[in-house]
Design an enzyme around this catalytic site. Sequence first.
Site, PDB file in Angstrom:
ATOM      1  N   LYS A 225     -50.022   1.746 -38.030  1.00  0.00           N
ATOM      2  CA  LYS A 225     -48.996   1.009 -38.783  1.00  0.00           C
ATOM      3  C   LYS A 225     -49.648   0.185 -39.895  1.00  0.00           C
ATOM      4  O   LYS A 225     -49.157   0.141 -41.023  1.00  0.00           O
ATOM      5  CB  LYS A 225     -48.189   0.115 -37.826  1.00  0.00           C
ATOM      6  CG  LYS A 225     -47.271   0.925 -36.906  1.00  0.00           C
ATOM      7  CD  LYS A 225     -46.606   0.094 -35.811  1.00  0.00           C
ATOM      8  CE  LYS A 225     -45.793   1.006 -34.888  1.00  0.00           C
ATOM      9  NZ  LYS A 225     -45.120   0.299 -33.787  1.00  0.00           N
TER      10      LYS A 225
ATOM     11  N   GLN B 177     -45.548  -5.427 -30.980  1.00  0.00           N
ATOM     12  CA  GLN B 177     -45.795  -4.116 -30.371  1.00  0.00           C
ATOM     13  C   GLN B 177     -45.480  -4.181 -28.876  1.00  0.00           C
ATOM     14  O   GLN B 177     -45.942  -5.059 -28.165  1.00  0.00           O
ATOM     15  CB  GLN B 177     -47.249  -3.682 -30.601  1.00  0.00           C
ATOM     16  CG  GLN B 177     -47.564  -2.278 -30.134  1.00  0.00           C
ATOM     17  CD  GLN B 177     -46.795  -1.186 -30.888  1.00  0.00           C
ATOM     18  OE1 GLN B 177     -46.460  -1.326 -32.054  1.00  0.00           O
ATOM     19  NE2 GLN B 177     -46.514  -0.091 -30.208  1.00  0.00           N
TER      20      GLN B 177
ATOM     21  N   ASP C 294     -38.096  -3.688 -36.435  1.00  0.00           N
ATOM     22  CA  ASP C 294     -37.953  -2.696 -35.362  1.00  0.00           C
ATOM     23  C   ASP C 294     -36.502  -2.529 -34.923  1.00  0.00           C
ATOM     24  O   ASP C 294     -36.210  -1.642 -34.115  1.00  0.00           O
ATOM     25  CB  ASP C 294     -38.782  -3.122 -34.147  1.00  0.00           C
ATOM     26  CG  ASP C 294     -40.146  -2.465 -34.113  1.00  0.00           C
ATOM     27  OD1 ASP C 294     -40.228  -1.268 -34.423  1.00  0.00           O
ATOM     28  OD2 ASP C 294     -41.127  -3.155 -33.763  1.00  0.00           O
TER      29      ASP C 294
HETATM   30  N1  GUN Z   1     -43.668   0.676 -28.538  1.00  0.00           N
HETATM   31  C1  GUN Z   1     -43.305   1.979 -28.541  1.00  0.00           C
HETATM   32  N2  GUN Z   1     -42.574   2.273 -29.643  1.00  0.00           N
HETATM   33  C2  GUN Z   1     -42.489   1.126 -30.349  1.00  0.00           C
HETATM   34  C3  GUN Z   1     -41.871   0.803 -31.592  1.00  0.00           C
HETATM   35  O1  GUN Z   1     -41.225   1.614 -32.266  1.00  0.00           O
HETATM   36  N3  GUN Z   1     -42.029  -0.488 -31.989  1.00  0.00           N
HETATM   37  C4  GUN Z   1     -42.707  -1.412 -31.254  1.00  0.00           C
HETATM   38  N4  GUN Z   1     -42.767  -2.661 -31.720  1.00  0.00           N
HETATM   39  N5  GUN Z   1     -43.273  -1.153 -30.099  1.00  0.00           N
HETATM   40  C5  GUN Z   1     -43.168   0.128 -29.653  1.00  0.00           C
END
Ligand code: GUN
Length: 285
Positions: A53, A97, A120
């Site tokens: 990311k 995350q 998100d």
């Molecule tokens: N853990 C698994 N997928 C995601 C996601 O799309 N965003 C975040 N923040 N954590 C995750």
Amino acid sequence: MTKIIDGKALSQSIKDQLKISVENFKNKYNRDITLAVILVGENPASQVYVRNKIKACEYVGIKSLSYKLEETATEEEVIELTKSLSNDNKIDGILVQLPLPKHINEDMVLSCISPEKDVDGFTSINIGNLLLGKPCIVSCTPQGIITMLKSANIELTGKNAVVIGRSNIVGKPISLLLLKENCTVTICHSKTKDIEKICSNADILIAALGKTQFVKENMVKEGAVVIDVGINRTENGLKGDVDFDNVSKKTSYITPVPGGVGPMTIATLMENTYKCALRREEGEF
Ligand code: GUN
């Protein structure tokens, strides 16, 4: 002949377009777009995702601020950080995350993210607005799936869509998005009876349960579209939730793992961060 929907190529073209939009934003508003990324603990998969990311931010020109906390960080510490970033005028987007270590209540932390910075789409406000069909930030993986389906010109109206998995991150929001696209949606989960029969009626099948190669060819209708959300680390490398080699003999379209949904999640995160920044400057979506 099945067609493979190439998430890697599509995500690249989205990021290339976004790079230009981000540059224009910076020139117009004379400031950076900034994403704050919080990672708590040492989960190896999360470390990889966060690294990717941050790399994507660099590529499109979004400034990323990374906050890495020890596995032993307290819930209060994570909440404090999240609240201070929510109140920080320089920050456009906040990503926490998941999963968080077990001693930290995820709901408590996510509820401290300002909905305007919720890149998100995990906060109650954004999920509630999605349910109501109002403008909102949609979580990245489900939105990325819709982008993939549309890029392949797959007709959705009136189609039977079956979603395997009912997580807040993927299963529930993708079901709402497919409903918005006029699909007839069925959600299957670990307690569903006769899952094979339900899946084999699907025109669009979304596998988001996190079990390696769970979807076998007997569960898939001839000509179906199969989207594989699974990223399972096995001795033989990354595998999806779909038995790709056998299932792809029957499908019209299928997504690979790796190189399918995964890169689309990251491209959509970049889009969401840009949208959050633009909304702060220009008002509603
Ligand atoms: N853990 C698994 N997928 C995601 C996601 O799309 N965003 C975040 N923040 N954590 C995750």
